[in-house]
Design a protein around this motif. Sequence first.
Motif, PDB file in Angstrom:
ATOM      1  N   TYR B 124       0.773  -1.283  -0.165  1.00  0.00           N
ATOM      2  CA  TYR B 124      -0.018  -0.083  -0.153  1.00  0.00           C
ATOM      3  C   TYR B 124       0.790   1.203  -0.032  1.00  0.00           C
ATOM      4  N   GLY B 125       2.022   1.271   0.817  1.00  0.00           N
ATOM      5  CA  GLY B 125       2.697   2.404   0.962  1.00  0.00           C
ATOM      6  C   GLY B 125       3.785   2.653   0.134  1.00  0.00           C
ATOM      7  N   HIS B 127       3.133   3.141  -3.429  1.00  0.00           N
ATOM      8  CA  HIS B 127       2.629   3.511  -4.578  1.00  0.00           C
ATOM      9  C   HIS B 127       3.484   4.547  -5.642  1.00  0.00           C
ATOM     10  N   ARG B 170       4.497  -3.419   6.875  1.00  0.00           N
ATOM     11  CA  ARG B 170       4.082  -2.404   6.198  1.00  0.00           C
ATOM     12  C   ARG B 170       4.684  -1.000   6.405  1.00  0.00           C
TER      13      ARG B 170
END
Lengths: 549, 343
Positions: B124-125, B127, B170
């Motif tokens: 997610y992080g 991108h 994450r």
Amino acid sequence: MSKFLCLRFRQLLRAYCNPWVLSCLLITVTVALPIFVIFSHLSWDGSGGKESLSELGIQEWEFEDALDNTGILMLGTGLITLILGSSTAWLVTFYRFPGSKLFSWGLVLPLAIPPYIASDTYWNIFDYTGYIPYTLAKQGINPLYFIENFAHDMEGAIFIFSFVLYPYVYLLARASFLQQSGSLLESSRLLGRGSWGTFFRLGFPLARPAIIGGVALVLMEVLNDYGAVERYGIKTLTTMIFKVWTEYESYSGALHLAAILLLLVFFILALESIQRWGINYTVLTQGKQGEKPQLKKGKAFAAFCCCAIPFGFGFLIPTGQLLYWASQTFSQVWDRDLAWSIINSLSLAFVASTLTMILALVMLYSLRLHKTTLLSFATKVATLGYATPGAVVAAVVILSLTWLDQTLLYSLFFLPLILGYVIRFLRLSFYSIESSGFDQISPSLDEASKSLGATPGRTLLRIHLPLLRPALIIAFIFVFVEVLKELTLTMILAPPSSDFFTLSTITFRLAVTDGVPYRAATPSLIIILAGIIPVFILNYLLYRDSKND
Amino acid sequence: MTEILSIEKLSKTYSLSLPWSRWVRRYLWKDQSVPQIRTAVENVSFSVQEGEIVALIGESGSGKSTILRLIAGLEKPQKGQIQIEKKTVSTPEHCTAPETRQIGMVFQNYALFPHLTIRQNITYGLHQQNKKQQQARVTEILDLLQLKDYAHQSPHQISGGQQQRVALGRALASKPQLLLLDEPFSNLDVMLKAPMRQEIRKIIQETKTTAIIVTHDEKDAFALADRIIILRQGEVQQIGTPEEVYHQPQNAYVANFFGKTNLLNETEKNKGAKLEDGRKAIRPENLTLAKNGVRGVVKDVTFYGQYYEVVVEPKEGEEELVVYTPNLEGVEVGATVSVTHQD
């Protein structure tokens, strides 16, 4: 000092000049501000408005009559729904008796029947050719006295409103009873209070905020109604607005009356919030109730009757009658008008509920991003429309559109109607998305997304939208069905062509204006069937947490 | 060593949202006893060097989590400033957005995105990188955390310890300058805590990450941190290495925070760490029951497994002494004993 002011101004500018906050405020202004503008048409000294009314040929006593009737309707309906709703909710929640499981969801079903449909049905059941007057006549009793004094009068209207609107009280009371800790009630029983004592000393006081909240909703529905009171020939504030608007074509008179009606609504809202003051305890939710006591013989029969009567009168009898009529006339009613009315209704409902959903989502997300006092106040104001009767919303829409341009109202076709629906149902969408959507998403997810470098837009798209999907669907369905049912607003704001009908307006025309209730049965049933869907969703949402059911 | 984070005179207050009745009392009746604001952080300054692990420790409401949120940019300070790598990121006038700060954060409840798989959560992080770089980095992280087999499962399908490792992975995936951990162990079983502490320290050290850990458990702080900052009601009480804060507490609060302490009046014969108020603090395990020293009567004996706690009342008017001893050697309640300080 000026430097400080300058700094403060820049801070404010930075805080409020972003697309989310601005769009939220814009929605509030377009949706809610007209509601307040209407108060400027209320002449406080009582001269201006009344003058314009008397100029129209409406006597003062007519106005006072309308006020009296509205008051009696609210009082009667409020009292009966209070008793029906809370007693059935108590029985179903805490006792077992034949049919108690069935009643626990069946008692909600009358909510699917709009008052104007129920009133058409009962009007004809109690009419000269109906079953009861027929039986009375057979016994040698003149049915005229019964029909004219009870069935087709104020009593009849209160009866209709009470039996189709009590589910509001029932739903909220039951949700509150279910939250009450089982051990709390058990300890009351062990301390020597009987079941009556427990209800009056513990159950009812604890659930009172919810029950009164339910009654307030009922009263607003009563104020909103046009179809049922028109059918029963009762002059209320709402019918008066209609009359002034359609027959006398007087803006200012209608707006003056609308402002009075709105004052009444705010009065109810104020009372409702005052009764919540000082309640700062939270009802324990721990300790599920053990085995529900099983009622026997006489008591079981009494409990059964207590639930069967509202269920029967509120749902079974009107639906049964409609089904019978529909089966008789089904082949004849399918014509171009009905087909078009279905298409019109579905497309209106689709557009209105999509738009409402998007607006509610934008507002809620701005509020989540910037939880400032201004924004939470703005969202509260923007969602006031749900408490505003349809006739007032219609007046508001007309007012704001004619203010922009005299010809706008007639040239926009669908748009005034859509705007009216959005104003009236924004709250429904807002509340659904909030309570079963955003409230369930932990704020730390937003923060996690932020700390991983996502902008607010990306967070909405990647995190919130997928998680909100069920809530969005629920919000969509709720508004969709409400639009199908809505009569008052639709009648005033519908495009002024003689062959434009929606499901609700064609039902009303066939049943009341044309006087052929048999032919109205089919569109009525379509509306009721659509109305049953959200009832089940509501039932599921309210009680999904209680495992003992 | 370069300075990663520097915090200067940071203060944060919250205005309380008052319920109706209290609002009326405060603003219409001008009742001054109704509080308007709550001070969360008061005049806090410290700095963190590259590669260091710093623990913020305090009771609930001491402002430790607020400091973390201020560093992450989730809150704005009222006073003071925060610099990350010499760049000012937070002042009362201006705060850069959290998404631009390159800070990794592990939340107390992990805040894993429930609708994404483990792999998607970690990606997610990332991108801003291209697909290939993302793939490589995620595989690297999954290897590091030994989560390869779970990559395609949902967060609710894996255990609490694994969820925590995903949250850590994450946060580490985009190689943040600074890693923040908010009560990372509070949701774990007691049995899981010790191995997770070891593992997380290993991962943080292997990746050479600078980290700040917020905790209320002194064991977390001792096991993980190079330096410990003790907070009380928003104010810093002491900053030091674990050994310093344990053996040389600056005041009575710090002394008692890390376990029972004998606080003695300052006399020549009393050894131990000198506090700001002049008293001396001696840990119970540094005292022994002996032949010479302060004489007193044993008031109470309690068995705690690893040691016995013996409470000795020396003379009237003097403070009780608590002594931890591994074996009693015949001492019982009512006996007269001597207490002495170990060297």
